[in-house]
Design a protein around this motif. Structure first.
Motif, short mmCIF file in Angstrom:
data_model
loop_
_atom_site.label_atom_id
_atom_site.label_comp_id
_atom_site.label_asym_id
_atom_site.label_seq_id
_atom_site.Cartn_x
_atom_site.Cartn_y
_atom_site.Cartn_z
N THR A 41 0.75 -1.23 -0.06
CA THR A 41 0.04 0.04 0.25
C THR A 41 0.51 1.22 -0.43
O THR A 41 0.65 2.35 -0.40
N THR A 45 3.38 1.81 -3.78
CA THR A 45 2.16 2.97 -5.12
C THR A 45 3.04 3.85 -5.28
O THR A 45 2.62 3.71 -6.42
N PHE A 76 -6.48 7.81 -9.54
CA PHE A 76 -7.05 6.34 -9.30
C PHE A 76 -5.95 5.84 -8.07
O PHE A 76 -6.41 5.17 -7.36
N LEU A 77 -5.28 5.32 -8.98
CA LEU A 77 -3.71 4.84 -8.04
C LEU A 77 -4.14 5.40 -6.16
O LEU A 77 -3.84 4.42 -5.31
N ILE A 79 -5.76 7.33 -4.56
CA ILE A 79 -7.15 7.61 -4.38
C ILE A 79 -7.40 6.58 -3.46
O ILE A 79 -8.03 6.16 -2.23
N THR A 80 -7.02 5.39 -4.53
CA THR A 80 -7.75 3.50 -4.12
C THR A 80 -6.56 2.59 -3.38
O THR A 80 -7.34 2.37 -2.62
N ALA A 81 -5.82 3.42 -3.17
CA ALA A 81 -4.41 2.07 -2.66
C ALA A 81 -4.80 2.35 -0.82
O ALA A 81 -4.99 1.14 -0.19
N VAL A 83 -7.77 3.31 0.32
CA VAL A 83 -8.86 3.15 0.45
C VAL A 83 -9.08 1.51 0.87
O VAL A 83 -9.54 0.98 1.86
N SER A 84 -8.72 0.57 0.24
CA SER A 84 -8.21 -0.37 0.02
C SER A 84 -7.66 -1.06 0.92
O SER A 84 -8.43 -2.19 2.04
#
Length: 110
Positions: A41, A45, A76-77, A79-81, A83-84
């Motif tokens: 993460t 990233t 998007f990378l 933002i989403t890393a 959160v996941s």
């Protein structure tokens, strides 16, 4: 292409590759789930981000212009890393996944 631009692309690729390698090593070597979560993460990233930035610099300087796809991938990378990772950590806490003795902070035992 200008030598300085090629040097910037090479540096961004090397830094991105180094971060991706550190993330992969962390995923392999760290002892429990919560520690392993940090490898992909955080550093991976940044590694993929460095490679996409190198692509942005290369194609921007070659005359094709900056691609919207590369900007969206980076956005998007990043933002989403996180959160996941947060969702995986919360699910592991709910399932009371076993942890190593060296892992600090066990909120489900309070």
């Amino acid at each position: 292409m200008n030598t300085w631009i090629e040097a910037l692309v090479a540096i961004a690729l090397l830094l991105g590759s180094l971060f991706a390698l550190v993330g992969a090593i962390g995923l392999y070597r760290l002892p429990d789930f919560f520690m392993r979560l940090h490898g992909p993460t955080k550093s991976t990233t940044l590694g993929v981000g460095g490679m996409v930035i190198a692509s942005l610099i290369y194609f921007g300087a070659s005359g094709e212009g900056i691609s919207l796809h590369e900007l969206l991938i980076t956005l998007f990378l990043f933002i989403t890393a996180p959160v996941s990772a947060h969702m995986l950590a919360k699910a592991a806490m709910q399932q009371k996944v076993r942890v190593n003795d060296k892992t600090r902070g066990k909120p489900w035992e309070q």
